[in-house]
Design a protein around this motif. Sequence first.
Motif, short mmCIF file in Angstrom:
data_model
loop_
_atom_site.label_atom_id
_atom_site.label_comp_id
_atom_site.label_asym_id
_atom_site.label_seq_id
_atom_site.Cartn_x
_atom_site.Cartn_y
_atom_site.Cartn_z
N ALA A 1 1.44 5.01 -3.72
CA ALA A 1 1.82 5.93 -2.64
C ALA A 1 3.21 5.58 -2.12
N LEU A 2 3.99 6.61 -1.87
CA LEU A 2 5.37 6.46 -1.40
C LEU A 2 5.47 6.86 0.07
N ASP A 3 6.24 6.09 0.82
CA ASP A 3 6.51 6.40 2.22
C ASP A 3 7.48 7.58 2.28
N LEU A 4 7.10 8.67 2.93
CA LEU A 4 7.90 9.90 2.96
C LEU A 4 8.67 10.06 4.27
N THR A 5 8.76 8.99 5.06
CA THR A 5 9.41 9.09 6.38
C THR A 5 10.87 9.51 6.27
N GLU B 1 0.81 -1.22 0.00
CA GLU B 1 0.00 0.00 0.00
C GLU B 1 0.84 1.27 0.00
N GLU B 2 2.00 1.27 0.66
CA GLU B 2 2.87 2.43 0.68
C GLU B 2 4.31 1.93 0.60
N SER C 1 -10.73 4.32 -10.47
CA SER C 1 -10.90 4.58 -9.03
C SER C 1 -10.18 3.57 -8.15
N ASP C 2 -9.53 2.56 -8.73
CA ASP C 2 -8.88 1.54 -7.90
C ASP C 2 -7.36 1.54 -8.06
N GLN C 3 -6.80 2.64 -8.56
CA GLN C 3 -5.36 2.87 -8.51
C GLN C 3 -5.13 4.05 -7.57
N LEU C 4 -4.29 3.84 -6.56
CA LEU C 4 -4.18 4.79 -5.46
C LEU C 4 -2.77 5.35 -5.34
N GLY C 5 -2.67 6.64 -4.98
CA GLY C 5 -1.36 7.25 -4.80
C GLY C 5 -1.46 8.70 -4.34
N ARG C 6 -0.38 9.43 -4.52
CA ARG C 6 -0.36 10.87 -4.21
C ARG C 6 0.23 11.62 -5.40
#
Length: 484
Positions: free
Chosen positions: A454-458, A310-311, A374-379
């Motif tokens: 979606a990418l983890d931005l930590t 997911e991320e 609607s089923d591809q998710l990101g930022r």
Amino acid sequence: MRTGGPASRRPPRPPTPRRASDVALSVEATTIPDLLVVRLPVHEDNRGWFKENWQREKMLVLGLPDFQPVQNNVSFNARRGATRGIHTEPWDKFVSVSSGRVFAAWVDMREGDTFGATFSIEIDPSVAVFVPRGVGNSYQALEDGTVYSYLVNEHWRAGESYPALHLADETVALAWPIPLDQADLSEKDLANPRLGDVTPMPRRRTLITGAGGQLGRALAEAFPQAHAVTRAELDLTDTEALQAWPWHEYDVVLNAAAYTAVDLAESAEGRRDAWAANAVGPTVLARLAREHRVTLVHYSTDYVFDGTVEEHAEDEPLSPLGSYGQSKAAGDLATTTAPRHYLLRTSWVVGDGKNFVRTMADLAARGISPSVVSDQLGRLTFTEELARATRHLLTSAAAYGTYHVSNGGDVTSWADVARVVFELSGRDPSDVTPITAAEYAVGKELAPRPTHSALDLTRLRATGYEPADARESLASYVAALQRP
């Protein structure tokens, strides 16, 4: 001033100070930016002394640049008073003394506000100095039989000229312990110009490749002093052109050049073009970055992942689905071979050019009601945000490596973004019909796409950077599209 003479004219030689063996290794800043003094522990006994003259691991921890020396030179000075300089080389050097003592002085000859700044210090075996490119250096032996050595990070090249300064220049007024009229000088050094006649050494520049694309244009705006080139000027698929480019003039390369036609990359011709631009080009750039000590910033994509997570974190194993993602993954691996690299992976890029948000705004303006996945998710990642993050990583001296960069905020679908664009454009968001990726692909030849982008931005946030909210940036972007 003399260029030689009887020993009777030399001032008496002072005694050599005793070196303390318990001095801790340290690195100190000076009045000239990037010129660093290194204090070296010297271990003495009845047989003589020993020191670690260059210890990369320890010195890097203390702040010395990893300047990658390739040549070691030694200068022997037979008599006290031998004076050399002021010479400005186009490479970095690490200067230390093996025997005797020298008075060492430096003048900043780089263009900019610090041009003409000076620093001086006495060097014995317990002191070394890191001299950055463009800072003029000079040395005066304070004992007979003085030997000093210097590591440099470029091989000496015959016929290359660079700035020099007269040792007696009145503007910098160096305080020579032995008056120059009693020192040994070369005829060449006596002919050096005064500061007012010196052309400052240009600083190494930033190069932006792929300046014709959305990201390239944003980078050129964020780095106005950079040299931005389009594919017509520097084609990353032309290895001969890359090899012939004057890389010694640059210290940073922002590689925004890429093949981004995701669906065409699945064709035979497109696959070759994608691999040439996205894999071979970065491979050559990484090799050149190693050779010329360039910091390479390369931009990649969420397509290097299969989208089942997911991320995505930076250390997730690469698992590209299609040819485009495979070519970008190969470029990622090549980039990491450059000692000084920032690999920035991003997603759903929006900038000055053809993109999803601009298309939705155009459809809204023309009264068209689209069906959107609607089923591809990101930022979303706005190119201004990506350029801002690039500048932050470079100026904050963040650790080299891989960083994920996008705008912040909630994870959304393409359909969610389209609805917001319609609302911002004065249309009813319900005019956007959500459909699945499988429904959208019917009758089309499409490359596989990751479901989760979606990418983890930590890791990016840990450098002190806070990404702008994607929804706020989207509102600003749409408003700018609507202005006449």
